[in-house]
Motif scaffolding. Structure first.
Motif, PDB file in Angstrom:
ATOM      1  N   PHE B 104       1.161  -0.926   0.120  1.00  0.00           N
ATOM      2  CA  PHE B 104       0.526   0.015   0.048  1.00  0.00           C
ATOM      3  C   PHE B 104       0.908   1.570  -0.070  1.00  0.00           C
ATOM      4  CE2 PHE B 104      -2.899  -3.226   1.331  1.00  0.00           C
ATOM      5  CZ  PHE B 104      -4.383  -2.403   0.696  1.00  0.00           C
ATOM      6  N   ALA B 105       1.830   1.386   0.167  1.00  0.00           N
ATOM      7  CA  ALA B 105       3.107   2.092   0.455  1.00  0.00           C
ATOM      8  C   ALA B 105       3.022   3.241  -0.594  1.00  0.00           C
ATOM      9  CB  ALA B 105       4.904   1.609   0.010  1.00  0.00           C
ATOM     10  N   GLU B 106       2.404   2.634  -2.643  1.00  0.00           N
ATOM     11  CA  GLU B 106       2.839   3.745  -3.189  1.00  0.00           C
ATOM     12  C   GLU B 106       1.040   4.315  -3.647  1.00  0.00           C
ATOM     13  OE1 GLU B 106       1.502   5.250  -7.109  1.00  0.00           O
ATOM     14  OE2 GLU B 106       0.608   3.661  -6.531  1.00  0.00           O
ATOM     15  N   PRO B 107       0.166   4.088  -3.480  1.00  0.00           N
ATOM     16  CA  PRO B 107      -1.548   5.244  -3.196  1.00  0.00           C
ATOM     17  C   PRO B 107      -1.540   5.138  -1.741  1.00  0.00           C
ATOM     18  CG  PRO B 107      -1.712   1.935  -2.067  1.00  0.00           C
ATOM     19  CD  PRO B 107      -0.575   2.388  -3.393  1.00  0.00           C
ATOM     20  N   LEU B 134      -8.587   3.321  -3.029  1.00  0.00           N
ATOM     21  CA  LEU B 134      -8.001   4.608  -2.978  1.00  0.00           C
ATOM     22  C   LEU B 134      -8.655   5.314  -2.153  1.00  0.00           C
ATOM     23  CD1 LEU B 134      -5.436   6.338  -3.551  1.00  0.00           C
ATOM     24  CD2 LEU B 134      -6.445   7.588  -5.572  1.00  0.00           C
ATOM     25  N   GLY B 135     -10.173   5.590  -2.292  1.00  0.00           N
ATOM     26  CA  GLY B 135     -10.427   6.712  -1.144  1.00  0.00           C
ATOM     27  C   GLY B 135     -10.636   6.477   0.372  1.00  0.00           C
ATOM     28  N   LEU B 136     -10.155   4.852   1.080  1.00  0.00           N
ATOM     29  CA  LEU B 136     -10.034   5.298   1.691  1.00  0.00           C
ATOM     30  C   LEU B 136      -8.772   5.103   2.489  1.00  0.00           C
ATOM     31  CD1 LEU B 136     -12.844   1.838   2.589  1.00  0.00           C
ATOM     32  CD2 LEU B 136     -13.390   4.216   2.703  1.00  0.00           C
ATOM     33  N   LEU B 165     -12.502   1.462   9.907  1.00  0.00           N
ATOM     34  CA  LEU B 165     -11.075   1.710   9.892  1.00  0.00           C
ATOM     35  C   LEU B 165     -11.293   3.533  11.227  1.00  0.00           C
ATOM     36  CD1 LEU B 165     -10.221   1.257   6.170  1.00  0.00           C
ATOM     37  CD2 LEU B 165      -9.250   0.854   8.312  1.00  0.00           C
ATOM     38  N   GLY B 166     -12.934   3.224  11.254  1.00  0.00           N
ATOM     39  CA  GLY B 166     -12.829   4.867  12.598  1.00  0.00           C
ATOM     40  C   GLY B 166     -13.150   5.798  11.743  1.00  0.00           C
ATOM     41  N   LEU B 167     -13.779   5.805  10.305  1.00  0.00           N
ATOM     42  CA  LEU B 167     -13.990   6.804   9.816  1.00  0.00           C
ATOM     43  C   LEU B 167     -15.146   7.072   9.470  1.00  0.00           C
ATOM     44  CD1 LEU B 167     -11.875   5.795   6.450  1.00  0.00           C
ATOM     45  CD2 LEU B 167     -11.593   7.710   7.952  1.00  0.00           C
ATOM     46  N   GLU B 168     -15.699   8.466   9.571  1.00  0.00           N
ATOM     47  CA  GLU B 168     -17.586   8.490   9.332  1.00  0.00           C
ATOM     48  C   GLU B 168     -17.650   8.668   8.328  1.00  0.00           C
ATOM     49  OE1 GLU B 168     -18.337  12.277  11.052  1.00  0.00           O
ATOM     50  OE2 GLU B 168     -20.034  12.818  10.148  1.00  0.00           O
ATOM     51  N   ALA B 169     -18.176   7.639   7.492  1.00  0.00           N
ATOM     52  CA  ALA B 169     -19.186   7.516   6.247  1.00  0.00           C
ATOM     53  C   ALA B 169     -20.684   7.101   6.129  1.00  0.00           C
ATOM     54  CB  ALA B 169     -18.411   6.250   6.193  1.00  0.00           C
ATOM     55  N   SER B 247       3.137   3.400  12.103  1.00  0.00           N
ATOM     56  CA  SER B 247       2.465   3.426  12.964  1.00  0.00           C
ATOM     57  C   SER B 247       0.946   3.108  12.852  1.00  0.00           C
ATOM     58  CB  SER B 247       2.442   5.255  13.045  1.00  0.00           C
ATOM     59  OG  SER B 247       1.206   6.016  12.323  1.00  0.00           O
ATOM     60  N   GLY B 248       0.238   2.345  12.147  1.00  0.00           N
ATOM     61  CA  GLY B 248      -0.286   2.529  12.194  1.00  0.00           C
ATOM     62  C   GLY B 248      -1.558   4.026  11.548  1.00  0.00           C
ATOM     63  N   ALA B 249      -1.223   4.598  11.496  1.00  0.00           N
ATOM     64  CA  ALA B 249      -2.464   5.494  11.362  1.00  0.00           C
ATOM     65  C   ALA B 249      -3.483   5.383  10.283  1.00  0.00           C
ATOM     66  CB  ALA B 249      -1.413   6.763  11.261  1.00  0.00           C
ATOM     67  N   VAL B 250      -2.475   4.940   9.532  1.00  0.00           N
ATOM     68  CA  VAL B 250      -3.527   3.856   8.407  1.00  0.00           C
ATOM     69  C   VAL B 250      -3.475   2.447   8.405  1.00  0.00           C
ATOM     70  CG1 VAL B 250      -3.260   3.767   5.185  1.00  0.00           C
ATOM     71  CG2 VAL B 250      -2.046   5.880   6.910  1.00  0.00           C
ATOM     72  N   LYS B 251      -4.320   2.053   8.800  1.00  0.00           N
ATOM     73  CA  LYS B 251      -4.880   0.696   8.198  1.00  0.00           C
ATOM     74  C   LYS B 251      -5.050  -0.224   6.758  1.00  0.00           C
ATOM     75  CE  LYS B 251      -6.299   0.869  13.587  1.00  0.00           C
ATOM     76  NZ  LYS B 251      -6.244   2.579  13.383  1.00  0.00           N
TER      77      LYS B 251
END
Lengths: 285, 285
Positions: B104-107, B134-136, B165-169, B247-251
């Motif tokens: 996932f590093a590239e996206p 990509l959106g998530l 993922l903790g997002l408001e969706a 860091s886990g900020a992006v899962k």
């Protein structure tokens, strides 16, 4: 008359009433608090905000959701003998700017808006696409920054006027192959945007000035791949516009196609469709 | 696999050869000058410039007119056992980031690009349109700024993942009526732009991430009237992307639909069409 008036006549917006939003006039009446304006020759900003919303509190009446706009939205316009406007919208016209030039204050202000939005400096190259009323004003305004400005058009007679104004101007198909830091899309046609995408450098800026009605087609992925920045640009500041008209840095005489009386409105609209700037004078018989 | 791979398969670009541009691997060989890379687990930037043009001299290989792009333009990609890349493009993967996350590093870098282009701060509201791969990722990256981020999507099962993922969706049609400072268009469909124009505040910013092929229709005059700024956004910086994965900020785990062998490529493409992120592993039988 401007392109927006022609669009309104075609029914592009739900406006009914008197159109016209580029004007010069003399103040004949005012409330006591504004009575110092009486007798002065003025031009006027065309957006009137509600005065209460967040936009108005930040003095950006152009984006008040409840705004009226002279001759465009919910407020009678300037194709008339008289027009009412808040005094806060007025700007006195310097004596050196005659009536024929003063009517250009509004579109020149719209051109000056670009300088508030985009850094245009002497080391930049700019292409203005569109050799119409607005394009030739924008090109002159941008020239004052020292930037290299070229006009791309489709009408040889308008391009000749552009050159007479001191502008570098080309028939679009015959223009030198080059990509520019900034491209101003002022064609009045939806197709202009794809041409702008061809003319702009990667990471360059396209200023959007066309408000043609309806949807149009564009190659959006090119803007992503080239990381282009596009900026919608509408109304602008009158003070620098009047200063540019006063100094002669922006010339308007070659842009005037003719003067018409209100009774001759049909001929005036016809002339505006094929020509450049057409003026209506309620005092003409 | 990413949406671009699916587009390439449909013939959206004149690319032939091995696709694939999101990858992790181990360096097995290198010229002597770069031999310190041998044995390291790496991800890689996908643009390779000519090294001589003005863009390359300014270290912006992403816009070199003669660039190749791994698996997209003039260079074999990562759906393969081996891949060649200049050492300058490599980034070592921290031990805490497993292979499944490292792809996932590239996206994520492409999502981080937005932070280089637009000021996203805690007092801003952001809508991300598109509940896809990509959106998530973008929504998670933008959340790290402290901004209020909402995702608008069309697929209840993806929206559930977003919420996990903790997002408001929200399902787009059911989202709270609001206009946002920033709207990220990541739907992968041309129609997404008009929805972005509805969701953005006047003078707000729309980030364009969709590179769907062909032309699409949009209501350009709205961008002018609201003076919206649109910014095309493509590849981004790997270092902050790897840090966010570390860091886990992006899962990323909930985004993985499945792993497939190269021999199962057809099933993999089918899964990518209906699912989220599909991984190809050349070592799977």
């Amino acid at each position: 008359m401007c392109g927006t008036d022609l669009q309104l006549l075609r029914g592009s917006a739900p406006f009914t009433g008197i159109p016209g939003h580029e004007f010069v006039g003399t103040v004949i009446d005012a409330p006591r608090a504004d009575s110092r304006w009486i007798g002065r020759r003025v031009v006027g900003e065309i957006n009137i905000g509600c005065g209460r919303c967040e936009w108005c509190r930040n003095r950006i009446k152009e984006h008040c959701p409840n705004r009226t706009v002279v001759g465009i939205r919910g407020r009678p316009g300037a194709f008339a003998e008289r027009l009412a406007l808040p005094a806060a919208n007025l700007h006195e016209v310097p004596a050196e700017v005659d009536d024929e030039a003063a009517v250009f204050a509004e579109p020149v202000a719209a051109a000056c808006r670009i300088l508030e939005q985009v850094e245009v400096s002497a080391d930049r190259t700019v292409a203005v696409i569109g050799d119409g009323r607005l394009g030739l004003l924008i090109a002159q305004v941008l020239m004052t920054t020292g930037a290299t400005v070229v006009v791309h058009g489709r009408h040889e007679w308008k391009l000749r006027i552009a050159r007479a104004l001191g502008l570098e101007a080309y028939a679009d198909a015959a223009a030198p192959a080059a990509r520019h830091d900034i491209v101003v899309e002022a064609t009045g046609r939806g197709e202009g945007l794809n041409r702008a995408l061809e003319l702009v450098k990667p990471r360059g800026t396209i200023v959007l000035k066309t408000t043609c009605d309806g949807d149009s087609s564009w190659t959006g992925w090119k803007a992503v791949v080239d990381e282009v920045r596009l900026i919608g640009s509408r109304c602008g500041p009158f003070a620098p516009a009047l200063a540019l008209l006063q100094s002669g840095a922006v010339k308007t005489k070659p842009l005037v196609t003719g003067w018409f009386s209100l009774a001759d409105h049909q001929a005036a609209f016809d002339a505006a469709r094929s020509g450049l700037k057409v003026l209506l004078d309620p005092h003409l018989e």
